[in-house]
Design an enzyme around this catalytic site. Structure first.
Site, PDB file in Angstrom:
ATOM      1  N   ASP A 281       0.858  -1.183   0.000  1.00 23.33           N
ATOM      2  CA  ASP A 281       0.000   0.000   0.000  1.00 23.33           C
ATOM      3  C   ASP A 281       0.896   1.236   0.000  1.00 23.33           C
ATOM      4  O   ASP A 281       2.112   1.140   0.133  1.00 23.33           O
ATOM      5  CB  ASP A 281      -0.970  -0.010   1.175  1.00 23.33           C
ATOM      6  CG  ASP A 281      -0.276   0.081   2.530  1.00 23.33           C
ATOM      7  OD1 ASP A 281       0.937   0.352   2.557  1.00 23.33           O
ATOM      8  OD2 ASP A 281      -0.943  -0.106   3.542  1.00 23.33           O
TER       9      ASP A 281
ATOM     10  N   ASP B  44      -8.088  -7.408   0.999  1.00 23.67           N
ATOM     11  CA  ASP B  44      -7.157  -7.613   2.104  1.00 23.67           C
ATOM     12  C   ASP B  44      -7.828  -7.090   3.365  1.00 23.67           C
ATOM     13  O   ASP B  44      -8.710  -6.237   3.305  1.00 23.67           O
ATOM     14  CB  ASP B  44      -5.846  -6.848   1.885  1.00 23.67           C
ATOM     15  CG  ASP B  44      -6.000  -5.369   2.239  1.00 23.67           C
ATOM     16  OD1 ASP B  44      -5.606  -4.974   3.352  1.00 23.67           O
ATOM     17  OD2 ASP B  44      -6.527  -4.604   1.417  1.00 23.67           O
TER      18      ASP B  44
END
Length: 376
Positions: free
Chosen positions: A92, A271
């Protein structure tokens, strides 16, 4: 052949089964990615994750920037060498942590200045630096730097933030497209749709993101406290706009029911820290419902945790034994529960794939949502 390809292999309404090709192997979608915040899934080794069928691992740019630092990771072979997971990695951008820092950060057009939660030093993270860090980490899939707005968020701020996220994306792309890879393989940059819970902003953002023509697209700023129905509404709007031939990643979602409902809306990748975080607190997700293993009722239950999901740990250890370990605060309790919960999540998306291919996904999903939401 371009190492990044996505092909849809079966459909059931908007739900689809696909195959995503990356430099470190092809993976099947819908998929769930275990979260390894600091380069590891807490308490588990790569061989544990491989044994239960994990395909992609996620790690956190913000945390690895602070410790041990991207150049140290690079010196040790990038994430694949550093952490020992040889399959695909996703990083990320740090945008979610920017939101969670609250009073410890300052945002402007240039980027974010934040105070390290480790030692209090000031760190500047710009779109360019976020990409540079992720390039050094060597993940297969990297995220554009964005601002993840909290919920609730007023319309004016949501619009201002979304527009800045779009400008940041252009800077991310410029940095990404003008630098050479560091490991001999290409990485793939996913832009992120924002817009809070406002329909017109979500549509505008999805259209802007779709026009960028990247290999995949992400949906951010959801599962941050808004009602589930609102999350589904925003996801449905966005997936109707994002290209059907590209993978769609819904960030930070979520409960088993959330995942099933969003698969039905056309999402391919998920996720969430929930399976491992809840495991460490004694909450188990099973094919029959949710178990609080600390409850007295499991004290003399000598049945396996959940033999239905086909995982050795879940089929071998009993509820009574796991309860004993949990209340005794044994480290093994967290390991067993984490392996089990991740196995369940991976089993669930695997079952979704099978039922999409079989053509009965809709009816199966309705029944399964009710099951996995039941507290036992």
């Amino acid at each position: 052949m371009d190492p990044f390809r996505f092909q849809v292999e079966a459909r059931a309404g908007r739900a689809r089964v696909g195959r995503l090709f990356t430099p470190h192997g092809a993976v099947e979608t819908p998929l769930f990615m275990p979260v390894g915040t600091a380069g590891s899934v807490k308490g588990l080794m790569p061989k544990d994750l491989e044994a239960i069928g994990s395909q992609v691992l996620l790690t956190n740019t913000y945390h690895l920037l602070l410790r041990p630092g991207p150049e140290r990771v690079r010196a040790l072979g990038g994430l694949h060498g550093f952490a020992g997971w040889k399959g695909p990695w996703l990083t990320d951008s740090g945008g979610f942590q920017v939101m969670s820092l609250g009073h410890m950060r300052r945002i402007d057009e240039e980027g974010v200045v934040f105070q390290s939660h480790l030692d209090g030093r000031l760190i500047k993270l710009t779109p360019e630096r976020s990409i540079a860090v992720q390039e050094a980490l060597g993940a297969d899939l990297i995220m554009a730097f964005d601002e993840c707005t909290p919920y609730p968020c007023d319309y004016a701020y949501a619009r201002q933030s979304m527009e800045m996220t779009h400008r940041w994306l252009l800077r991310c792309q410029d940095r990404f497209d003008t630098t050479e890879g560091k490991y001999g393989y290409n990485q793939s940059l996913f832009p992120i749709v924002q817009g809070s819970v406002y329909k017109d902003l979500r549509v505008q953002s999805a259209e802007f993101i779709a026009k960028q023509g990247r290999e995949g697209n992400a949906i951010g700023g959801l599962s941050v406290g808004e009602p589930a129905e609102m999350m589904y509404e925003m996801t449905e709007l966005v997936t109707a706009i994002l290209p059907v031939e590209k993978p769609r990643y819904l960030m930070g979602v979520g409960t088993p029911a959330n995942i099933l409902e969003c698969i039905a809306l056309g999402v391919d990748m998920f996720d969430c820290v929930m399976p491992t975080r809840n495991a460490r607190n004694g909450m188990l997700f099973t094919s029959e419902g949710i178990i609080n293993i600390r409850n007295e009722k499991w004290k003399d239950d000598f049945s396996a945790i959940d033999p239905a999901i086909g995982n050795e740990v879940s089929s071998t250890y009993t509820k009574a034994y796991l309860r004993h370990l949990t209340v005794s605060k044994e480290i093994l309790a967290a390991q067993i529960a984490s392996i089990h919960n991740l196995s369940f999540y991976l089993w669930l998306v695997g079952q979704a794939r099978e039922h999409i291919q079989a053509g009965d996904f809709g009816s199966w999903k309705t029944a399964m949502v009710q099951k996995v939401s039941t507290r036992l």
